[in-house]
Enzyme design. Structure first.
Site, PDB file in Angstrom:
ATOM      1  CG  ASP A  87      -1.652   1.142   1.879  1.00  0.00           C
ATOM      2  OD1 ASP A  87      -1.585   2.925   0.797  1.00  0.00           O
ATOM      3  OD2 ASP A  87      -2.862   0.943   1.630  1.00  0.00           O
ATOM      4  CG  HIS A 102       7.883  10.217 -26.713  1.00  0.00           C
ATOM      5  ND1 HIS A 102       8.640  10.279 -25.822  1.00  0.00           N
ATOM      6  CD2 HIS A 102       6.711   9.946 -26.806  1.00  0.00           C
ATOM      7  CE1 HIS A 102       7.903   9.895 -25.004  1.00  0.00           C
ATOM      8  NE2 HIS A 102       6.645   9.342 -25.563  1.00  0.00           N
TER       9      HIS A 102
END
Length: 487
Positions: A86, A234
């Site tokens: 968690d 990109h």
């Protein structure tokens, strides 16, 4: 070198689609350092055996040549472990620390393959657990933030826990062999350097095209859009690689300093230039590869009436002595006519042609996907009967010199994620993005986002299976140029 590689988001799409297959290929190629462990962590209650079974099923989706045999997976999977965790509980981080402390590996790489909004809490908890010592590196997957403010906050938290040399901000396009060969082409050879400037180059076009739609990621994509998903990271990184000045060395910061200078030299947008020089589109129903496909608004988990862009084309300029006046065109989109990524360097025509009809200028095509190589387009004389005009002058015909890297280097080739993971394990930062680069990229695209917020209905539609809205063609035609498929 012993290593531990930990994937947060160990059951997510990125891990099983990209990261685990890349690690398997590194192992298959004998490039993964010996003495390593791979740990996937996620909320699911699993153990090592059930996670390995789960992973084996998913690796069957890989291309046949990249799919592990049963024997290969049995050997590779012995490196793979799983722990439920968690991410909000400090005790779970202490358990992770105890697992890593079992053998005190030379290097621990923690890869955050989760939603970026979890990066601050994960990094804070890692620091509180003492998992930020000198042997620890953290890899941050894009997108880093949703805008400049969120990116700056993520970086602030990361810097409060890790040094800049421990933070690896990944852009997997920089790991593509063709991009590395762009560096080699420019800085390892003398041939193009005298031509790599405004006097010889008419324009540069960067295309990142996808034939796929958003698939099952409609909710994620609708919060992101093409500008954030592809252009801010990109496309801009590719632009910097094309436009940067020669670095003083191959040192990571020498390279990243030059890339940052390019980003700072980009002509800033305002509301007027966004309206003139940026085209956004959204695909509607059409046909791709002979198959009918849905429009964006009919995709699963896409809100009705969404104005999120699935296509962007823009014109920009690098305002320095090398590139003044040379337009750079960036283009990306989903459900386009084909899947390919390339950089096209269009050279100027000869100042005076003595050959009839020789109007087609030279160009260099750097192919990124699906092929991986270089094409140099030239003009040549056939030298055959009938190949001259009435005056006896030779008619020229287009020819190309084609270098296929897969054929030129049939062995020792690695994929982008494989290269990036191996570099992270080795501590090589050359292909990773520095925080100031990343923030400057956000700073540059933010005026576009702000202009779009003021005009939410300005998105154009285009038919799936085409090359985007007609306005994208008009964008380059205004300067007297065309996109490659229209030439």
């Amino acid at each position: 070198m012993s290593f531990d590689l930990v994937f947060f988001g160990g059951t997510g799409d990125l891990t099983w689609r990209k990261l685990m297959p890349a690690l398997f290929q590194a192992w298959r190629h004998g490039k993964l350092p010996a003495g390593g462990r791979i740990l996937a962590v996620a909320r699911d209650q699993r153990d090592d055996a059930s996670y390995r079974d789960w992973l084996k099923d998913r690796l069957q989706a890989a291309d046949t040549a990249k799919r592990p045999t049963d024997e290969e997976f049995e050997q590779f999977s012995q490196l793979v472990h799983y722990r439920p965790m968690d991410l909000s509980k400090p005790d779970d981080y202490q358990r992770l620390k105890r697992w890593l402390d079992e053998r005190n590996a030379d290097t621990a790489v923690i890869y955050l393959a989760t939603s970026p909004h979890l990066f601050p809490v994960i990094c804070t908890q890692l620091g509180a657990a003492g998992l930020n010592h000198d042997r620890v590196r953290v890899v941050l997957e894009k997108p880093l933030g949703h805008d400049l403010a969120s990116a700056q906050e993520i970086n602030r938290v990361v810097r409060s826990v890790f040094s800049e040399r421990q933070a690896f901000r990944i852009d997997h396009y920089l790991g593509k062999p063709s991009v590395q060969n762009l560096m080699a082409l420019r800085f390892g050879n003398v041939l193009f350097e005298p031509l790599w400037r405004r006097e010889s180059i008419a324009n540069i076009q960067i295309t990142l095209a996808e034939s796929l739609g958003v698939g099952t990621r409609g909710d994620f994509y609708d919060r992101t859009g093409a500008l954030r998903d592809m252009i801010q990271n990109h496309a801009l990184q590719l632009l910097t690689m094309v436009a940067m000045e020669p670095p003083s060395s191959a040192d990571a910061d020498a390279i990243r300093d030059e890339k940052l200078k390019v980003l700072r030299s980009l002509k800033p947008f305002d509301a007027v230039s966004v309206a003139r020089d940026v085209v956004r589109g959204q695909y509607r129903a059409g046909t791709v590869e002979g198959q009918p496909v849905k429009g964006y608004l009919e995709e699963d988990k896409v809100p009705a009436g969404s104005a999120t862009e699935t296509f962007v084309a823009l014109r920009c300029e690098v305002q320095n002595w090398r590139w003044a006046g040379v337009p750079f065109y960036l283009r990306t989109g989903k459900r386009l006519a084909s899947r390919h990524a390339e950089i096209v360097v269009n050279f100027r025509p000869t100042p005076h042609s003595i050959f009839p009809g020789a109007a087609r200028p030279n160009k260099l095509v750097i192919k990124l996907q699906p092929e991986d190589g270089l094409e140099l387009h030239l003009l040549a004389a056939k030298g055959s009967v009938g190949s001259t005009d009435a005056s006896g002058a030779e008619k020229l015909s287009p020819v190309s010199l084609d270098l296929d890297f897969d054929k030129a280097f049939p062995t020792d080739r690695v994929g982008a994620y494989e290269r990036m993971l191996l570099d992270a394990l080795a501590g090589r930062l050359n292909l990773f993005v520095r925080s100031d680069e990343q923030e400057q990229a956000w700073r540059w695209v933010e005026p576009i986002l702000e202009a779009w917020q003021q005009d939410p209905h300005g998105v154009r539609t285009y038919t799936a299976g085409t090359w985007g809205p007609p306005a994208a063609s008009a964008l380059v035609a205004r300067d007297g140029f065309t996109w490659p498929e229209e030439a």
